[in-house]
Design an enzyme around this catalytic site. Structure first.
Site, mmCIF file in Angstrom:
data_model
loop_
_atom_site.group_PDB
_atom_site.id
_atom_site.type_symbol
_atom_site.label_atom_id
_atom_site.label_comp_id
_atom_site.label_asym_id
_atom_site.label_seq_id
_atom_site.Cartn_x
_atom_site.Cartn_y
_atom_site.Cartn_z
ATOM 1 N N HIS A 1 65.951 36.024 22.789
ATOM 2 C CA HIS A 1 66.791 35.153 23.621
ATOM 3 C C HIS A 1 66.505 33.665 23.434
ATOM 4 C CE1 HIS A 1 67.918 38.406 26.837
ATOM 5 N NE2 HIS A 1 68.102 38.823 25.595
ATOM 6 N N ASN A 2 65.254 33.310 23.162
ATOM 7 C CA ASN A 2 64.879 31.889 23.155
ATOM 8 C C ASN A 2 64.513 31.372 21.772
ATOM 9 O OD1 ASN A 2 63.213 33.342 25.736
ATOM 10 N ND2 ASN A 2 64.862 31.913 26.243
ATOM 11 N N CYS B 1 44.370 29.003 23.002
ATOM 12 C CA CYS B 1 43.357 28.230 23.724
ATOM 13 C C CYS B 1 42.788 29.170 24.793
ATOM 14 C CB CYS B 1 43.907 26.914 24.272
ATOM 15 S SG CYS B 1 45.143 27.032 25.574
ATOM 16 N N GLY B 2 42.214 28.635 25.849
ATOM 17 C CA GLY B 2 41.628 29.514 26.856
ATOM 18 C C GLY B 2 42.678 30.351 27.568
ATOM 19 N N THR B 3 43.753 29.697 27.970
ATOM 20 C CA THR B 3 44.841 30.383 28.678
ATOM 21 C C THR B 3 46.137 30.448 27.877
ATOM 22 O OG1 THR B 3 45.532 28.279 29.606
ATOM 23 C CG2 THR B 3 44.007 29.607 30.947
ATOM 24 N N GLY B 4 46.240 29.638 26.845
ATOM 25 C CA GLY B 4 47.502 29.479 26.112
ATOM 26 C C GLY B 4 48.409 28.446 26.758
ATOM 27 N N ILE B 5 48.008 27.954 27.923
ATOM 28 C CA ILE B 5 48.901 27.066 28.679
ATOM 29 C C ILE B 5 48.907 25.650 28.095
ATOM 30 C CG2 ILE B 5 49.357 26.013 30.932
ATOM 31 C CD1 ILE B 5 48.148 28.576 32.202
ATOM 32 N N GLY B 6 47.740 25.032 28.033
ATOM 33 C CA GLY B 6 47.682 23.642 27.562
ATOM 34 C C GLY B 6 48.257 23.490 26.164
ATOM 35 N N ARG C 1 72.491 28.054 24.842
ATOM 36 C CA ARG C 1 71.456 27.566 25.767
ATOM 37 C C ARG C 1 70.381 26.772 25.024
ATOM 38 N NH1 ARG C 1 72.080 33.488 28.358
ATOM 39 N NH2 ARG C 1 73.973 33.014 29.539
ATOM 40 N N ASP D 1 41.801 25.945 19.843
ATOM 41 C CA ASP D 1 40.713 25.044 20.224
ATOM 42 C C ASP D 1 39.392 25.817 20.215
ATOM 43 O OD1 ASP D 1 40.732 26.515 22.584
ATOM 44 O OD2 ASP D 1 41.117 24.808 23.897
ATOM 45 N N HIS D 2 38.353 25.237 20.784
ATOM 46 C CA HIS D 2 37.024 25.873 20.758
ATOM 47 C C HIS D 2 36.997 27.185 21.530
ATOM 48 C CE1 HIS D 2 37.426 23.202 24.158
ATOM 49 N NE2 HIS D 2 36.432 23.786 24.787
ATOM 50 N N ARG E 1 75.423 33.609 22.948
ATOM 51 C CA ARG E 1 75.250 32.822 24.175
ATOM 52 C C ARG E 1 73.854 32.204 24.252
ATOM 53 N NH1 ARG E 1 74.119 38.046 25.549
ATOM 54 N NH2 ARG E 1 72.529 38.445 27.141
ATOM 55 N N HIS E 2 72.885 32.830 23.580
ATOM 56 C CA HIS E 2 71.522 32.298 23.605
ATOM 57 C C HIS E 2 71.425 31.010 22.779
ATOM 58 C CE1 HIS E 2 70.446 35.893 25.682
ATOM 59 N NE2 HIS E 2 70.845 36.655 24.667
HETATM 60 C C1 RB5 Z 1 39.317 24.330 27.520
HETATM 61 O O1 RB5 Z 1 38.257 24.395 28.448
HETATM 62 C C2 RB5 Z 1 40.585 24.899 28.160
HETATM 63 O O2 RB5 Z 1 41.024 24.031 29.139
HETATM 64 C C3 RB5 Z 1 41.645 25.148 27.114
HETATM 65 O O3 RB5 Z 1 41.175 26.070 26.173
HETATM 66 C C4 RB5 Z 1 42.948 25.732 27.647
HETATM 67 O O4 RB5 Z 1 42.746 26.864 28.397
HETATM 68 C C5 RB5 Z 1 43.854 24.777 28.291
HETATM 69 O O5 RB5 Z 1 44.972 25.103 28.730
#
Ligand code: RB5
Length: 150
Positions: A98-99, A65-70, A136, A8-9, A132-133
């Site tokens: 493993h995954n 992304c910013g955190t990789g989470i979203g 799962r 993303d941006h 085994r992996h």
């Molecule tokens: C964008 O502001 C931010 O939310 C996105 O890059 C990301 O970190 C979401 O998980």
């Protein structure tokens, strides 16, 4: 080896270094955006990379992304995708052994360029151990299909 990359941006800041790094290893990079640092929505790019893998246009994917989470949460909603968000090389390695992860995600607000390259390296060098992996992973697939029984 072909790797689809999406970001993303916020991920845009880190993508250039990662693409250069992969290309220097003779890996073909399929760049699926974002087009600029103008604000956008990370699920767009998670979906593009997942589609590239599922259509076999790419072998593996990288998302930033910013955190990789979203972006990893979005990718994990796609059939057949096992995305991991990592900020350390050890987890990246184990996520393949493993995954059998097929997408690596990280955050440009979390890791710097050199750490991100180490994470990519460990992820690419590791091999799925099966056995085994695989059992799962089959169970995870069954959960996604609503067919899991304990
Ligand atoms: C964008 O502001 C931010 O939310 C996105 O890059 C990301 O970190 C979401 O998980």
């Amino acid at each position: 080896m072909k790797i689809a990359i999406g970001y993303d941006h916020v991920g845009y800041i880190l993508k250039k270094d990662i693409i250069e790094y992969l290309e220097n290893k003779n890996i073909t990079v399929i760049d699926l955006g974002a087009p600029s640092t103008e604000r956008t929505d990370y699920p767009i790019y998670a979906n593009r990379v997942a589609k590239a893998i599922n259509s076999k246009e790419a072998d593996l994917g990288i998302l930033i992304c910013g955190t990789g989470i979203g972006i990893s949460i979005a990718a994990n909603k796609c059939q057949g995708i096992r995305a991991v968000v990592c900020s350390d090389p050890y987890s990246a390695k184990l996520s393949r052994e493993h995954n059998n992860t097929n997408i690596l995600a990280f955050g440009s607000r979390v890791v710097g360029s050199e750490l991100a390259k180490m994470i990519v390296d460990q992820w690419l060098m590791a091999k799925f151990e099966g056995g085994r992996h695989q059992t799962r992973i089959d169970q995870i697939d069954a959960i996604q299909k609503g067919e899991f029984h304990e």
